[in-house]
Design a protein around this motif. Structure first.
Motif, mmCIF file in Angstrom:
data_model
loop_
_atom_site.group_PDB
_atom_site.id
_atom_site.type_symbol
_atom_site.label_atom_id
_atom_site.label_comp_id
_atom_site.label_asym_id
_atom_site.label_seq_id
_atom_site.Cartn_x
_atom_site.Cartn_y
_atom_site.Cartn_z
ATOM 1 N N SER A 94 0.696 -1.270 0.019
ATOM 2 C CA SER A 94 -0.237 0.117 -0.120
ATOM 3 C C SER A 94 0.805 1.005 0.050
ATOM 4 O O SER A 94 1.752 1.476 0.963
ATOM 5 C CB SER A 94 -0.869 0.100 1.363
ATOM 6 N N PRO A 95 0.680 2.103 -0.872
ATOM 7 C CA PRO A 95 1.763 3.188 -1.203
ATOM 8 C C PRO A 95 1.605 4.015 -0.095
ATOM 9 O O PRO A 95 0.673 4.191 0.646
ATOM 10 C CB PRO A 95 1.525 3.602 -2.505
ATOM 11 N N GLY A 96 2.819 5.126 -0.192
ATOM 12 C CA GLY A 96 3.160 5.958 0.646
ATOM 13 C C GLY A 96 4.041 5.765 1.606
ATOM 14 O O GLY A 96 4.523 4.480 1.588
ATOM 15 N N ALA A 97 4.613 6.674 2.518
ATOM 16 C CA ALA A 97 5.609 6.457 3.345
ATOM 17 C C ALA A 97 5.455 6.845 4.857
ATOM 18 O O ALA A 97 4.395 7.779 4.955
ATOM 19 C CB ALA A 97 6.919 7.196 2.839
ATOM 20 N N ALA A 98 5.832 6.123 5.824
ATOM 21 C CA ALA A 98 5.476 6.659 7.087
ATOM 22 C C ALA A 98 6.712 6.374 8.275
ATOM 23 O O ALA A 98 7.032 5.215 7.758
ATOM 24 C CB ALA A 98 4.324 6.038 7.561
ATOM 25 N N SER A 99 6.811 7.124 9.055
ATOM 26 C CA SER A 99 7.909 6.906 10.039
ATOM 27 C C SER A 99 7.093 6.821 11.689
ATOM 28 O O SER A 99 6.119 7.464 11.791
ATOM 29 C CB SER A 99 8.849 8.067 10.289
ATOM 30 N N ASP A 157 8.179 2.422 3.448
ATOM 31 C CA ASP A 157 7.923 3.027 2.200
ATOM 32 C C ASP A 157 7.000 1.924 1.384
ATOM 33 O O ASP A 157 7.527 0.823 0.807
ATOM 34 C CB ASP A 157 9.064 3.386 1.375
ATOM 35 N N GLY A 158 5.934 2.080 1.418
ATOM 36 C CA GLY A 158 4.808 1.197 0.800
ATOM 37 C C GLY A 158 4.792 1.368 -0.592
ATOM 38 O O GLY A 158 4.292 0.608 -1.466
ATOM 39 N N SER A 159 5.606 2.277 -1.191
ATOM 40 C CA SER A 159 5.426 2.217 -2.820
ATOM 41 C C SER A 159 6.682 1.275 -3.222
ATOM 42 O O SER A 159 6.672 0.886 -4.552
ATOM 43 C CB SER A 159 5.782 3.705 -3.051
#
Length: 887
Positions: free
Chosen positions: A412-417, A512-514
């Protein structure tokens, strides 16, 4: 007599895609696929009304339903040539849920139902494959014990792992018929130990137990949470689908899979999916085995060795491709499909509109309009406004350094910390305390739904692109990396290991879901560029909408962001936010604590140039657009000093003593300041405050006009008005100040004076108040509080329960309570415009960015909504959809 059972399959279809309210999404689509000639295993659907009736009747079924179900079983028997419970060649069925709205993984399923100690032997004989028969039986016992009997599925999983260890194998497919038979015996022992009764052998008892359990799963905690998060009404209920089993675990010519007709992450027009040879459906979605790619190109891009379905089963794949194209043309949308191949024959088990990321939704809508499948207006209606939130926030800076420690699937795209947590409850708790967390699991299950929602992103060690984690994360807009096989997770130690790296709970990681990358630490981000498909869809939306969209902003950065997102002015500039600046707060406190008007004016004189500069920057950014500025609103206690150090600073600046200041603070104390000395009441008692603010507004407006920029359009808003007289007094003060400034500067600008309607009395007296106002702005946050008698800050403790019990359809602080608060807004709109037909009307509470509330504003004829900067595109799209739906 009310009908509850609807048949489908093998030339029979009692319903279709227009019957979702009764048949649920799955049942309606099964009937529709059968009607257009696709290979659908025969079955029947018990409609959604029975779900609610089941609970009303104390979890009992009426005798009439039992008769209809018997007819449904007879239909399946007729079409398959098999008999339910026949010891020689038994009919087996699946029992699945199917709500009106897709709720992937939230409700229960039972497969292989109809097996017992006798029919399993008949199945082995009839199929010629004892391994398949005993594998199916152990699956049925395990699933039925979990779903229907409520037994701990972990005990069965442990027994399976022990059986594999004893045999020295790693995969389920490596176990032989005798191994499955022995495991079945162990499962029977576990049932007796845990349930204290033998496993049910009567196939009809099994069927009714499963039907009851699937209806019952509508009320499971995970289903309730999912409905609350996705705005699905609790009174819709679920249907139950009973269908002949077809088997993907009958050897190397059999398979099962999940596929999308387009890429649900990017929207690319390419088949996207996974399959497993010699497996059943839950093996794919649960991540029990690592699935293989559907197409050769996807396999090659991923660098995978396991053969694709296109290569291993070319004839079946070609047939499946034809089905994909037919379904997409028929439904005119990207489809999410489940299929099984039984000994070379393709069977379709489900189709539905596929969950997709916001990026994919945009591309699919734009592409389908270009392909002539849908119109531009339909494309606008296809994209969920709330899903745009996924596109409006930063992504990882491609130039930033990254310490990649693992790679998985870009699910699942997008990024998160965030800080690592290993269970859903901890994720929810720490998120509630304001921490950003990443939920790390071996694999997620529907019980993790609350933690997935609370987390910034999800990382799993197992599972594919169509696993539970991937599907739910995409629907929520959460970044997800799944199937990171190099990650070892120890729940007990609260630790994950990757190679020689050990990461404990609370350590920071980035996903990084991408790309599928997992990184140590926090990686910087960059702002998104809203061009391409986004820009195209927004231009189509703007052509369709009537409502204007403004923003709630008071800082230059927020104003610029909102303009980039298409804001058409400011609907709420909260001046009190400007007063909290560290360089100003002392002067503000001096003003509040002054003993007389002279002291207040001295402090206000220090604030005037700073306040004027604030407005000048805002007017310059919002050139030529309306800017609604709310005069000071909150109770004064919010600005008062608390610590000894703060008292000393204010006393020094004011030339007084700390003791005198403390006495003054005590005099200003209020028991209920939210309903106390605030809003226009400040302007009535201390007119010099509003006079300074009005002067700052008009001096800034004139300065911008003189600079050669587009002339600003100030709209001065008086808060918390309850009577016409209050507004009359303060409007006179504002008008006097404007005349004075315009004379001094030898230049005038157009301006409006209006009020914020946030009290029930103001809504009811709107006719009189409109005589003094050029506009009404509904402050829906406080109007909701004062109408319901509920504090927004404390409501979270009980409102969730209220929504679950159906007392409110939605959280009234998220979506406008149309029956109560909405009625007051409608009354005020009608009475205000009866006095002043050109009265400008809008809302400026948090509801301005809620699609449901925007639709309400469209229906009652407001002129604009105002939303926070990042919700401006959401409001633009929601306004367009509301206008299109009204026709």
């Amino acid at each position: 007599m009310t009908r509850h059972v609807y048949r489908f399959g093998e030339g029979v279809s009692d319903g279709g895609k227009g019957d979702k309210e009764i048949l649920g999404g799955k049942g309606a689509n099964l009937a529709e696929m059968a009607a257009i000639g696709l290979p659908v295993p025969p079955g029947f659907t018990i409609g959604t009304p029975m779900c609610l009736l089941y609970y009303e009747e104390g979890e009992h079924f009426p005798d009439t339903l039992r008769a209809e179900v018997a007819q449904g079983i007879a239909h399946i028997e007729l079409k398959t040539g098999k008999k339910f419970g026949d010891v020689a060649d038994p009919l087996l069925v699946s029992v699945r849920s199917g709500a009106r709205a897709s709720m992937p993984g939230m409700m229960d399923t039972v497969l292989n139902l109809g097996l017992n100690d006798e029919t399993v032997r008949g199945l082995a004989e009839a199929s010629g494959d004892p391994r398949f028969a005993w594998d199916s039986y152990r699956r049925f016992i395990q699933m039925y014990s979990d779903v229907v009997l409520g037994l701990d599925h972990g005990a069965f999983e442990e027994a399976l792992e022990i059986a594999k260890e004893n045999k020295g194998v790693h995969l389920d497919t490596d176990l032989a018929a005798e191994d499955w038979q022995a495991l079945t015996a162990r499962y029977m022992e576990l049932v007796e130990e845990l349930w204290e009764k033998p496993f049910p052998q009567d196939v009809h008892e099994q069927l009714w137990g499963a039907i009851g359990a699937v209806f019952g799963s509508w009320q499971s905690e995970r289903a309730k949470i999912y409905r609350r998060l996705n705005g699905i009404p609790h009174d819709w209920g679920t249907a139950v689908n009973v269908q002949a089993m077809v088997f993907g675990n009958m050897g190397e010519t059999s398979a099962t899979g999940v596929a999308f007709t387009r890429d649900p992450s990017t929207g690319e027009r390419a088949y996207y999916g996974e399959y497993l040879i010699n497996a059943q459906g839950e093996d794919v979605v649960a991540g029990i085995r690592t699935p293989q790619y559907l197409t050769k190109s996807a396999r090659e891009v991923a660098g995978a060795k396991a053969v694709s379905m296109e290569e291993s089963m070319p004839e079946v794949f070609a047939e499946l491709s034809r089905v994909f194209d037919l379904l997409e043309r028929h439904y005119r949308d990207m489809q999410d499909i489940e299929f099984t191949v039984e000994r070379g024959k393709l069977w379709m088990l489900q189709t539905r509109s596929g969950k997709r990321t916001a990026k994919a939704a945009l591309r699919i809508a734009i592409d389908m309009a270009g392909e002539g499948l849908i119109s531009e207006q339909e494309a606008v209606l296809r994209v969920d406004p709330a899903a745009l939130d996924q596109l409006l926030h930063p992504t990882l800076d491609p130039a930033a350094e990254r310490q990649v420690i693992a790679r998985g699937l870009p699910a699942s795209p997008g990024a998160a910390s965030g800080r690592v947590v290993f269970d859903a409850d901890t994720a929810e708790k720490r998120s509630g305390l304001g921490e950003k967390v990443i939920l790390v699991r071996i694999e997620t299950s529907p019980e993790d739904i609350h933690g997935m929602h609370a987390a910034q992103g999800i990382l799993t060690a197992r599972g594919g692109m169509t696993s539970h984690a991937a599907v739910v994360a995409r629907g929520m807009g959460r970044p997800c990396v799944s199937g990171a096989g190099s990650v070892s997770i120890d729940y007990k130690a609260k630790q994950m290991r990757v190679g020689g790296c050990e990461i404990g709970e609370g350590d920071m990681i980035t996903i990084d879901g991408s790309t599928g990358e997992v990184m140590l630490g926090e990686v910087p981000t960059v702002q998104p560029e809203l061009v391409g498909d986004f820009g195209t869809l927004m231009s189509w939306a703007d052509r369709s909408r009537r409502l204007r969209v403004r923003t709630n902003a008071e800082t230059p950065n927020d104003c610029r962001t909102a303009r980039e997102f298409g804001a058409e002015g400011i609907g709420l500039c909260r001046t009190e936010h400007m007063f909290f600046d560290a360089e100003r707060i002392t002067s503000v406190r001096q003003m509040i604590l002054a003993e007389n008007e002279a002291g207040r004016r001295a402090a206000l004189a220090k604030l005037l140039p700073e306040q004027r500069d604030d407005f000048e920057q805002i007017f310059a950014i919002m050139a030529g657009l309306p800017v609604t500025i709310r005069l000071l609103d909150p109770p004064l206690h919010e600005f008062l000093p608390h610590s000894e150090e703060e008292f000393a600073d204010v006393a020094s600046a004011a030339g007084t003593t700390v003791d005198l200041l403390k006495r003054r603070v005590a005099e200003l104390h209020e028991f209920n300041p939210m309903l106390g000395h605030r809003g226009c009441r400040l302007g009535i008692t201390y007119p010099e405050i509003y006079e300074m603010q009005a002067r700052a507004i008009f001096e800034a407006a004139v300065k911008v006009a003189k600079s050669g920029g587009e002339t600003p359009i100030p709209e001065v808003m008086v808060p918390l008005v309850a009577t016409k007289a209050e507004l009359q007094i303060i409007r006179a003060l504002i008008d006097r100040t404007a005349r004075s400034v315009f004379e001094e500067q030898e230049l005038s600008v157009d301006y409006l004076v209006g009020t914020m309607i946030e009290l029930p009395r103001a809504a009811l007296m709107a006719g009189g108040i409109a005589e003094e106002a050029a506009f009404f702005s509904f402050g829906t946050n406080d109007l909701t509080q004062t109408t319901l008698g509920v504090s927004r800050d404390d409501a979270s403790r009980f409102l969730t329960v209220y929504v679950e019990k159906g007392i409110y359809a939605r959280d009234p602080f998220v979506s406008i309570d149309e029956e109560g608060v909405g009625e007051l807004i409608s009354i005020a709109t009608e009475r205000g415009r009866a006095v002043k037909p050109d009265l400008k009307l809008g809302i400026c509470g948090e509801h301005g960015g809620d699609p449901v509330s925007v639709a309400f504003c469209e229906r009652i004829g407001l002129d604009y909504v105002s939303a926070s900067p990042y919700r401006v595109p959401i409001a633009r799209l929601a306004a367009a959809q509301a206008a299109l739906r009204r026709g």
